[in-house]
Write a protein that holds these residues in place. Sequence first.
Motif, PDB file in Angstrom:
ATOM      1  N   GLN A  32     -20.140  -6.332 -43.812  1.00 16.37           N
ATOM      2  CA  GLN A  32     -18.778  -6.645 -44.250  1.00 16.37           C
ATOM      3  C   GLN A  32     -18.348  -5.692 -45.359  1.00 16.37           C
ATOM      4  N   MET A  33     -19.304  -5.330 -46.225  1.00 17.31           N
ATOM      5  CA  MET A  33     -19.007  -4.388 -47.305  1.00 17.31           C
ATOM      6  C   MET A  33     -18.703  -3.016 -46.730  1.00 17.31           C
ATOM      7  N   SER A  34     -19.468  -2.629 -45.736  1.00 23.03           N
ATOM      8  CA  SER A  34     -19.277  -1.329 -45.100  1.00 23.03           C
ATOM      9  C   SER A  34     -17.867  -1.209 -44.517  1.00 23.03           C
ATOM     10  N   LEU A  35     -17.389  -2.313 -43.921  1.00 20.01           N
ATOM     11  CA  LEU A  35     -16.048  -2.314 -43.344  1.00 20.01           C
ATOM     12  C   LEU A  35     -14.990  -2.232 -44.433  1.00 20.01           C
ATOM     13  N   SER A  36     -15.158  -3.080 -45.452  1.00 20.20           N
ATOM     14  CA  SER A  36     -14.101  -3.131 -46.469  1.00 20.20           C
ATOM     15  C   SER A  36     -14.043  -1.841 -47.271  1.00 20.20           C
ATOM     16  N   GLU A  37     -15.186  -1.140 -47.394  1.00 19.49           N
ATOM     17  CA  GLU A  37     -15.150   0.119 -48.132  1.00 19.49           C
ATOM     18  C   GLU A  37     -14.921   1.299 -47.212  1.00 19.49           C
ATOM     19  N   LYS A  38     -14.667   0.995 -45.959  1.00 18.51           N
ATOM     20  CA  LYS A  38     -14.389   2.016 -44.957  1.00 18.51           C
ATOM     21  C   LYS A  38     -15.479   3.087 -44.920  1.00 18.51           C
ATOM     22  N   LYS A  39     -16.745   2.610 -44.896  1.00 18.51           N
ATOM     23  CA  LYS A  39     -17.863   3.564 -44.847  1.00 18.51           C
ATOM     24  C   LYS A  39     -18.654   3.395 -43.562  1.00 18.51           C
ATOM     25  N   VAL A  40     -17.951   3.000 -42.496  1.00 21.42           N
ATOM     26  CA  VAL A  40     -18.664   2.687 -41.254  1.00 21.42           C
ATOM     27  C   VAL A  40     -19.197   3.932 -40.578  1.00 21.42           C
ATOM     28  N   ASN A  41     -20.435   3.874 -40.144  1.00 17.09           N
ATOM     29  CA  ASN A  41     -21.065   4.984 -39.436  1.00 17.09           C
ATOM     30  C   ASN A  41     -20.358   5.204 -38.097  1.00 17.09           C
ATOM     31  N   PRO A  42     -19.972   6.428 -37.810  1.00 15.29           N
ATOM     32  CA  PRO A  42     -19.243   6.690 -36.567  1.00 15.29           C
ATOM     33  C   PRO A  42     -20.008   6.257 -35.317  1.00 15.29           C
ATOM     34  N   LYS A  43     -21.343   6.284 -35.364  1.00 15.26           N
ATOM     35  CA  LYS A  43     -22.109   5.890 -34.178  1.00 15.26           C
ATOM     36  C   LYS A  43     -21.924   4.407 -33.856  1.00 15.26           C
ATOM     37  N   ALA A  44     -21.482   3.653 -34.862  1.00 18.66           N
ATOM     38  CA  ALA A  44     -21.385   2.206 -34.649  1.00 18.66           C
ATOM     39  C   ALA A  44     -20.062   1.792 -34.042  1.00 18.66           C
ATOM     40  N   LYS A  45     -19.270   2.791 -33.681  1.00 19.63           N
ATOM     41  CA  LYS A  45     -17.915   2.510 -33.200  1.00 19.63           C
ATOM     42  C   LYS A  45     -17.906   1.482 -32.078  1.00 19.63           C
ATOM     43  N   ARG A  46     -18.786   1.663 -31.105  1.00 18.30           N
ATOM     44  CA  ARG A  46     -18.740   0.777 -29.946  1.00 18.30           C
ATOM     45  C   ARG A  46     -19.174  -0.632 -30.302  1.00 18.30           C
TER      46      ARG A  46
END
Lengths: 281, 189, 667
Positions: free
Chosen positions: B100-114
């Motif tokens: 949830q922190m990763s999403l809110s800080e917009k630090k999501v790993n591109p591989k996790a897109k799907r």
Amino acid sequence: MKTGIYPGCSLNGSARDYNESVFALAEAFSLKLEQVSDWNCCGATAAHNLNKDLSLALPSRILSLAEQNGIDEIVVPCAACYNRLTVTQTELRKDPELKNRITGIIEMDYKGTSRIINVIEWIDKYITPNLEGRIVKPFSHKVACYYGCLLVRPYKVLNYDRPEDPQSMDLAMSKAGAEPIYYPFKTECCGAGLSISRTDIVSKLSGKIIEDAESRDAEAIIVACPMCHSNLDMRRNDINKYWGKEFTIPVLFVTQVIGLAIGLPAKKVGLNRHFVDVKVN
Amino acid sequence: MFHTETLMEKNSLAIHLEKHVDVIARKCYQCGKCSAGCPVAEEMDLPPSIIMRLLQTETQANDDKILRSYSIWLCLTCEMCLCRCPMEIDIPSAMDFLRQMSLSEKKVNPKAKRIIAFHRSFLNSIKYTGRLFELGLTLDYKRRSLTLMQDIALAPRMISRGKLHFIPEIIKGRPQVAKIFKKTSKKEN
Amino acid sequence: MARIGVFICHCGENISATVDCVKVAETIGKLKHVALSVDYKYMCSDPGQTIIKDAIKEHKLTGVVVSACSPRMHEPTFRRACAEAGLNPFMCEMANLREHCSWVHEKNDLTTAKAIDIVRTQVEKVKLNHELQPIKVPVTKTALVIGGGIAGIQAALDIANTGHKVVMVERSPSIGGHMSQLSETFPTLDCSQCILTPRMVEVAQHPNITLYTYAEIESVEGFIGNFKVKVRKKAKSLDEKICTGCGLCTTKCPQKKIPNEFEQGMGMRPAIYIPFPQAVPNKPVIDREHCTYYIKGKCKVCEIVCPIKAIRFDQPDEILDLDIGAIVIATGFDIKHADFFPEYGYGKYKDVIDGLQFERLASASGPTAGAILRPSDGQVPKNIVFVACAGSRDPAKGIEYCSKICCMYTAKHAMLYKHKVHEGKAHIFYMDIRAAGKNYEEFVRRAIEEDHVDYIRGRISTIYEKNGKLIVKGADTLLGAQPVEIEADMVVLATAGVASSGAEELAQKLHVSYDSHKFFAEAHPKLKPVETNTAGIFLAGACQNPKDIPDSVSQASGAAVKVAALFSQDELTREPLVAFVNRMAPPLYTTCVGCFLCQSVCPYQAIEREEFKTRDGKLIKAVAKINEGLCQGCGTCVALCRSKSIDLHGYSNHQVYAEVMALLNEY
């Protein structure tokens, strides 16, 4: 004691066979199962992955509805829903502040008094005690009882069976005439919600589960979770392709096994809906 | 890069985890039992015990590494790690928080897109009907992930076995569910 | 006329940092009956003590108040100084200005005022002190050693060699303990039995040692120097005096399938058995729980074949009453077994064994005559995984502590295996390597460098069986927690060391403290490792905490010296600060009404019954009497006595009242 049922989205949809077998058993043993009225999705994996409050609010609405229906005991055949509902109930009980916030979100009264039980508990309580005279076709096959993750973990919250080498399903199956085998993969994850986004991982993990069962001469894998069933059954082609093998072992729900043992026809318990042929009789 | 740089003081992930999810990273003595039993450890860039060590350093750089990892999205929340951890550290809850922190800080790993696309499609489906509409979920996912041909082969058999509904079920409490989504979306953290 | 001397100590800076000692001395000096009031930096030092002694002589002091640290630190010191100057030591009191004042408050006027108050209470008290004489109790110069392992053996021999008598009580049929089960010991790889058995024989043959095996402690009463111990000699079902230990009965017994405790269940024994060939005493016992005669009333083959008719089926247990002066507890430890681990199979895999079982395999006198073989099929394992920290350092399993010896014995096991199976592979999954003893680190390096043992840092998640092999799932944390999976032929778990079974019950019988893990508690973790809080009872070996043989032996010798010190006196001196029931002239004799409520609450069973009779034996009254030898001066009876007939020497009701009044009154 009013017993209700929370089928969940899978039993309503792609795990129709599971739903059919649960109600077939209820009918055969004259058990009432009132559906929680106007139930919603519990949020499953997606909610707790993305949004904590949402993951607690959705199950709270369901529990609140059950209380309104006067349901004392909710049977939850889907292991994931069972897990989410129980975790929610426990979290809200432990933290009154959290409870207030969540009830504020769902805008409903919530007491947290319903007893949440999984399908095996329901079988042990209402069916197994009356099983003795009713077996007409003992399911005399070697079975690998696959519990998956969410039925027994986290133990401190669910307090059900034991997290290492659980035996409740094995015992229930042996009462139906089956021979449960020693099965070390019984609580290893099948790949869960990555079925669509990382099918390769599901193929790998579910394949390990199937390979181990077949190598120990099991004739069927028994499950109590529609997600596990989907990964082990519906995904069989992908698994076979990944492993370069032809795994043929069928996957049955616990309720289907008991249904067959008491003489219900295969169609009645939804066996015709499986992807992997069920040739056992 | 030495981890004595840029200590996070009061803002480290470790402190947040302690405050919000009761996970104390200091307890971990790196035994590796979690990583040993994790079904997806082989696929992870950062196995769970390494994430615990990174949390312990309480530095900006390492906290960042965690939030940008693929591992947190691969985690199946199968609870095997917590089951066997000698210190009973609630890693699954920590993982939820980190996601949830990763999403809110917009630090999501591109591989996790799907993977995230799937979760979002799932939730979207419930938002509008109150219950999962599997066909809707699939179509929405394909739109997000552009995996148009995936699992096409499954469709006919699902249909013939009555496992694929074409019409969504809409519950009476649909507005209530929509309201729940609205109220919790501001808090999406 | 009271002449009290008050001595205020600065205690370096400990007291003077927050309390104005000079002011305290000045203020106290102005009180009635205070002959002199001085302050000094270190009252307990030599010059400090000289000040007190000189003052006593010069001012003819009748009482002394040393205002310093806690009496638990230096009361004996100052009392001795007073005695040397000719003042009865019990006329010396300490006012605690450190633990009760300077250490718990900030520096200000209130703190100094409190210090003054504390001193005043002691001044008022000491005015009412009596010149008490110490109580003398005799010492029985016989020691009891409970437990016949290496620690017990060492303690017994050391005490016996000082010329005193020792009784050793061991609950299994032979002495030797776990050390007799080991194959080789680290770091020298000495054959364990070779270094142990001479000691065992020495114990059996020592003129000062009486050995009772197959015996347990039934009850312990009394106090230091004067214990009354009941020992239950369990019936061995044979006449030990005539049995020659020929062993014929053990070969003829038809019951051969009883799991052998000495072999840790890896071998079998008959119902009449000698635990191992080098057992001391080398005589069999009958295990009545499994013997056909006791279960069904049939058989009796042993009785038939015994050449000297030594079998006694109807032999009862025997209770011995012993007078003991000091007790050494040396009951050792146990280890957790494979069934303790859910993730490693709940004990159902035959080839997952614990450390002691491996010792039996490796031992020349073991079930496989020293060959490392798989218990399941008797094959030689080509690939063994050793798991360190199995249960230890694991709060989830309730064992937070480190069991200390496992790192070393795991390295030893791997080495022994490699020495016997050259082409075999040994892997050790570890968390840390604790090799702190002499030559220990070098020993572990030898295992790694010379014997090619593969050390992998990481705990294993689970073990399961597949195709006759054990699949071990672990991780290499030094390689970024890379998953490691090994197909092993055998897994040896270095399980946690725990308190010996029955430790809690024994501790309660002896009134000795123990911790939450049932290990016996030492009196002070740093400075009193071999004493307990119960006077006269000492500890030796692993019953206090898991430890290796050198430490057990050292501790045992330490405990022996404490016992010898105790026995070096013919009489023990006890502090006379005990309770007493008043006595006066007839016809009253005492105000005690004989309700004996005090007897029921006394934690030390120190209250007895005294009868006053007429000349012709008719009872006048039965009243309470305190046994000065047992009384610990806790004051419970004093508080409880409804007729106020009991008082406490040194802390009388009058004295305590005076202290309270001192606080309430102006000065």
